[in-house]
Each structure stands twice: as structure tokens, then as C-alpha cells.
Design an enzyme around this catalytic site. Structure first.
Site, PDB file in Angstrom:
ATOM      1  N   THR A 279       0.838  -1.218   0.000  1.00 28.15           N
ATOM      2  CA  THR A 279       0.000   0.000   0.000  1.00 28.15           C
ATOM      3  C   THR A 279       0.866   1.260   0.000  1.00 28.15           C
ATOM      4  OG1 THR A 279      -0.157  -0.229   2.403  1.00 28.15           O
ATOM      5  CG2 THR A 279      -1.985  -1.060   1.110  1.00 28.15           C
ATOM      6  N   THR A 280       1.990   1.221   0.701  1.00 27.91           N
ATOM      7  CA  THR A 280       2.888   2.376   0.711  1.00 27.91           C
ATOM      8  C   THR A 280       3.614   2.495  -0.624  1.00 27.91           C
ATOM      9  OG1 THR A 280       3.208   2.066   3.090  1.00 27.91           O
ATOM     10  CG2 THR A 280       4.759   3.507   1.964  1.00 27.91           C
TER      11      THR A 280
ATOM     12  N   ASP B  30      -1.301  -8.517   6.699  1.00 31.60           N
ATOM     13  CA  ASP B  30      -0.595  -8.252   5.434  1.00 31.60           C
ATOM     14  C   ASP B  30       0.153  -9.498   4.969  1.00 31.60           C
ATOM     15  OD1 ASP B  30      -1.541  -5.722   5.547  1.00 31.60           O
ATOM     16  OD2 ASP B  30       0.385  -4.700   5.702  1.00 31.60           O
TER      17      ASP B  30
END
Length: 534
Positions: free
Chosen positions: A98-99, A391
Site C-alpha cells: 500500500t505504501t 498483510d
């Protein structure tokens, strides 16, 4: 002379940003979002403290998960909202990256801004990007490899992916322990990838290293008073039904009676109704009754007399997962026992974790079901540990479905960047400039990883680029030793699915923002009292 007044199409309260101003607004918003999460990238990334407002004012979260940070930040800029939505999609699709996806989209738009200042048209930039993404995708695919045919090698690949994923999280100090937990849990799914079968329970107390995997299903509930504490060969009826009609609901009602004996009769009638309902439940030949709603004193007593274990107020996520793993159905009516499918398990017993008593369902029908218990000193630690582990589980489940693997540590990004740069040299026209910009944006990911560790990123990235140009395609950043190293030997691997999703999502979002040349903000709806009186 006739003076012409300008024609106004939009309402007076509406706002419009045109051409360069609109584009600048989009670039500023996207860059701000990228800069916000950039410092969390990589194994040496920093964390953010999020303080909530409103009803839960003052609640604190500590995280470096890009999606969690972005969804907690209220943004008003349209381009920033697109990047926030993109990170949510990345989280839902593959659980990690996501980053990376936010930083890559932001860097692409920074490069696009420089090209637009050089009077290169947005459509030309987009055409160059589309050529670049094909080259990058092919390079990534060629560099990927698949060990799924060899179970031992594939398990080691999964362990390496879990270690790589967890190395940038709060669990980095215990990544061996948690990598094993995650891999064991995902391998129990036998390739189904159904993460619902993996229950995660958070319990404050102890340390992160005290976390463990239980091969049964744990429910954070207690059994009723005077009911059996252990049941073997359990037949479980799972229900969502009110069990409170033994209480007379007289509040707000008018009941006229001529004696107190009449009230006793009303209460007795209500009790009879509840007794009938309990008898209907018992006709299902179940020895365990689990209800989504509360079970009040009288029905609890009836279940105890019948030797049935009754569990009340099981949260809906828990009860749905329980139905899945025991093979039962959630019912609301009890008139047709022969049509109801009961859940089965070998044993239900009480276990103690810390100071809490939980129920363990052993030998459930869905053999792959398991529970991971996360321990930690504070609520913030166990919450962040759960996000980190989630995650890892998502990435591993995605890898089991599509088993190709690529190298991490900035290796894949540099591999794609060098391939795009080589293709740009052979491309005629302004599109080649856009392809070079695409290559520079990809190189910003390893640059950021090195910057966040406090290393000399210019030196490391130039060494890495030179290594890849010279054919050393498995070289990446060794963040422990402040140098470049062979990530194949270091075991720094990532899922091909995650890397591909990062590449495609970032380019699509950046392209959408780049296409914008007008931002229209509609006039707010006026309140009725503002419209004047007729």
C-alpha cells in the site's frame, strides 16, 4: 458601443479550476500524499501516530501501514482522494504494497509535472508511460520464478516472502517466529486461500514472542452457569434468535389488571412460551447451542437442566466463521429440525490465555481452520501486530494461488527501470522522454528505502543501477550492511502478484490524474430556510 457581459454558466457558489491551475492542484495533492507515507517505506521506515477525533476522541494508533494511515487522514484534494482509494484497493486485492503503490504514483506525477513544464503534452506522456509499462511488466515476468512443484523449496520461498513482508513492520524483531506462524496457517488452507478460516484473537499481556498458532477454533466466550464445561463429539446448533421473552416488557405499555395474581399469570405465560422455544431447540438433538443474541436467565437454566452447553452473544464475525469451520448453518427458526444442518467438532473445552478463559473447538469439520493468538504489552502493539500479520497472510495466500516470485530489496524496481531506460533509447520522439521519466520514478523506490535507513541513497542506487546494467539482475539493497548485495542469496523475495499490482495500480491512478484539465466543485445545496419566504 454595446457592452457584452460575460455569460456565467455555473452557479455563483460553484468553483472551477482550469487547465494549469487544475493540474497544479492535482500534482500538489498527490505529492503531499506520497510525502506523507514515504518515510514509512522499507525495513527501516518510521511509524506514524494517529489520534482520532469525534466519538473516539483521543484514541491513539501507532502504525506504518500505508492503507491504515491514508484511510485515517481526511483529505479534500481530488487527486489525493484518488491515491487514498488506490491504496485501499491495493490492500483489499493483495494486502500489502500500500505504501509502495502510493509512493510510485506520487513519483510518476512529480516526473510528469517536470515534463509538462517542458511543454510536453499530457497525452504524449501517457503514450510513453503505456509503452514503458509493457516493457516493465515483461521484464518483471521474465525475472520471476516458480518453485511450486517442489514443496520444500516453495515453503522456503513462502518463508522468505513472509520475512520480507514483516521486516518493515513492528514484528521485524520476531519475524522468524511470525513468519512460521503465517506460513503454517496459510499452508493449512491447502491452496483454498480462504483467510476466513484463520481466526486472529488479540490478548493484551505477555510479549509478542508469546503469540502462537492453535490448530483449533477459539471463541472468546464463556459457557453459561451450571452447564457442562467440556463436550466431546459436539453437535452444534448455531442460531441468531432472541432468547429474552421470559421478561415481561411492560415499559411504555398500559396493562389493566384487577389483582397481582394476573401479573403472575402473564409472567407464567411468557415463561411457557420460552420453554416451548427451548424444547424446539432441544429437538434438534444438539448438545451445544450458540446464539448471536443474549440468552437470559430462564432459558439458560433450561439448557443447564438438559445438559446442553449454551453460549450467548457470539459476535457476528465469530459466529459466521464458526458456522464455516464446523460445517453448520445459522438458523433463526426451529420448526423443522430435519432441515437444519448442525455443526460438528470432536471436542469443546475451556482454555486459559493470560487471565482470560476462552472456548476451544478441536477437530472441526473444516480441517484447515486455525486460530492465531497475538499477545503484546499494549492495545496499540497488538493492533499493529494484527495489521502486520494480516498483510503477511494476504500476501502468502495470494502467492499460493499464483506461485511466481520476484526479488525484493529494490531489485525488481531497478530491473524494470533499467529495462524501460534501454527501451527508451530505441524509441523515437517525445515518448522516449516520458519513458525515461517512468524509469526515474521506479528508481525512487530503492532511493526512498535507502533514505529511510539514513544511508547514502545516491551512492547505493548508482551502484545498484550499474550492477543491473552489467547483467547482475539479482542485486538489491542489503539494508543490514549498508551496501548492495545478491538478494537471491539473502533470501529477500516478494510475491509477483503484489509487485505487478503495485506497478499497474500506480500507473492507472497517475494516468487518471494526469488526464485532468478542469476541476469543477458544485455549488452546495442551500438549506430550506435560506431560500426566502414565498
Amino acid at each position: 458601443m454595446v457592452s457584452l457581459n460575460p455569460v456565467r454558466i455555473l452557479k455563483y457558489d460553484a468553483e472551477e479550476e482550469k487547465a494549469e491551475i487544475a493540474r497544479l492542484s492535482s500534482f500538489v495533492g498527490a505529492t503531499a500524499i506520497g510525502d506523507l507515507v514515504k518515510s514509512t517505506l522499507g525495513p527501516k521506515g518510521m511509524d506514524k501516530i494517529l489520534i482520532s477525533s469525534g466519538r473516539s476522541a483521543g484514541q491513539v494508533e501507532v502504525t506504518n501501514d500505508g492503507a491504515t494511515i491514508l484511510k485515517s487522514v481526511g483529505v479534500d484534494n481530488p487527486a489525493a482522494k484518488i491515491l487514498v482509494d488506490m491504496s485501499k484497493v491495493q490492500d483489499d486485492e493483495v494486502g500489502d504494497g500500500t505504501t509502495s503503490v502510493t509512493v510510485l504514483a506520487s513519483e510518476l506525477l512529480k516526473e510528469a509535472e517536470k515534463l509538462i513544464e517542458q511543454k510536453i503534452h499530457p497525452q504524449t506522456i501517457i503514450a510513453g508511460w503505456r509503452k514503458a509499462i509493457e516493457v516493465a511488466r515483461n521484464a518483471l515476468q521474465v525475472a520471476s520464478y516458480d518453485n511450486s512443484a517442489n514443496s520444500d523449496k516453495f515453503k522456503e520461498d513462502l518463508m522468505n516472502i513472509a520475512r520480507t513482508t514483516l521486516s518493515s513492520k513492528i514484528l521485524s524483531h520476531y519475524k522468524e517466529h511470525f513468519s512460521k506462524l503465517a506460513v503454517d496457517a496459510v499452508l493449512r488452507l491447502k491452496g483454498s486461500g480462504d483467510l476466513q478460516a484463520i481466526q486472529i484473537i488479540k490478548k493484551k499481556g505477555g510479549t509478542l514472542e508469546d503469540s502462537f498458532l492453535d490448530d483449533g477454533f477459539l471463541l472468546d466466550k464463556k459457557v453459561g452457569i451450571h452447564q457442562p464445561k467440556r463436550i466431546e463429539n459436539a453437535s452444534i446448533l448455531i442460531a441468531n434468535t432472541p432468547m429474552d421473552t421470559d421478561k415481561i416488557k411492560v415499559f411504555g405499555s398500559h396493562i389493566k389488571v384487577d389483582s397481582m395474581a394476573k401479573i403472575a399469570e402473564l409472567e407464567s405465560a411468557e415463561k411457557e412460551k420460552m420453554k416451548d422455544k427451548v424444547n424446539k431447540i432441544l429437538k434438534h438433538n444438539c448438545n451445544v447451542f450458540i446464539n448471536r443474541q443474549l440468552i437470559y436467565n430462564y432459558p439458560e437454566q433450561l439448557f443447564a437442566d438438559a445438559g446442553v452447553m449454551a453460549i450467548e452473544h457470539a459476535d457476528f464475525d465469530g459466529i459466521e466463521r464458526l458456522a464455516l469451520v464446523t460445517g453448520g448453518e445459522i438458523v433463526s427458526t426451529f420448526d423443522n429440525p430435519e432441515m437444519v444442518k448442525l455443526g460438528k467438532c470432536d471436542v469443546i473445552e475451556q482454555v486459559m490465555i493470560g487471565e482470560d478463559i476462552l472456548l476451544r473447538f478441536g477437530g472441526v469439520a473444516l480441517g484447515e481452520a486455525c486460530t492465531i493468538i497475538i499477545r503484546g504489552a499494549t492495545r496499540q502493539i497488538v493492533d499493529e501486530a494484527e495489521r502486520s500479520l494480516h498483510d503477511a497472510l494476504c500476501v502468502l495466500a495470494a502467492t499460493v494461488k499464483e506461485s511466481r516470485i520476484v526479488f525484493g530489496g529494490g531489485c525488481s524496481e531497478m530491473l524494470m527501470a533499467v529495462a524501460v531506460s534501454a527501451a527508451a533509447v530505441k524509441t523515437a520522439g517525445k515518448e522516449a522522454v516520458a519513458m525515461e521519466a517512468f524509469s526515474r520514478a521506479l528508481q525512487q523506490l530503492p532511493t526512498t528505502i535507502a533514505d529511510n535507513a539514513g544511508y547514502d541513497s545516491a551512492q547505493l542506487v548508482s551502484e545498484l543501477r550499474a550492477a543491473h546494467v552489467n547483467g547482475k539482475s539479482t542485486m538489491g539493497l542489503d539494508m543490514e550492511k549498508n551496501k548492495i548485495g545478491d538478494v537471491k542469496q539473502l533470501g529477500i523475495t516478494e510475491s509477483f502478484v503484489v509487485k505487478r499490482q503495485v506497478l499497474l495500480s500506480a500507473v492507472e491512478a497517475a494516468e487518471m490524474i494526469l488526464r485532468v484539465d478542469n476541476i469543477l466543485k458544485s455549488a452546495p445545496r442551500r438549506r430550506v430556510e435560506d431560500r426566502g419566504h414565498c
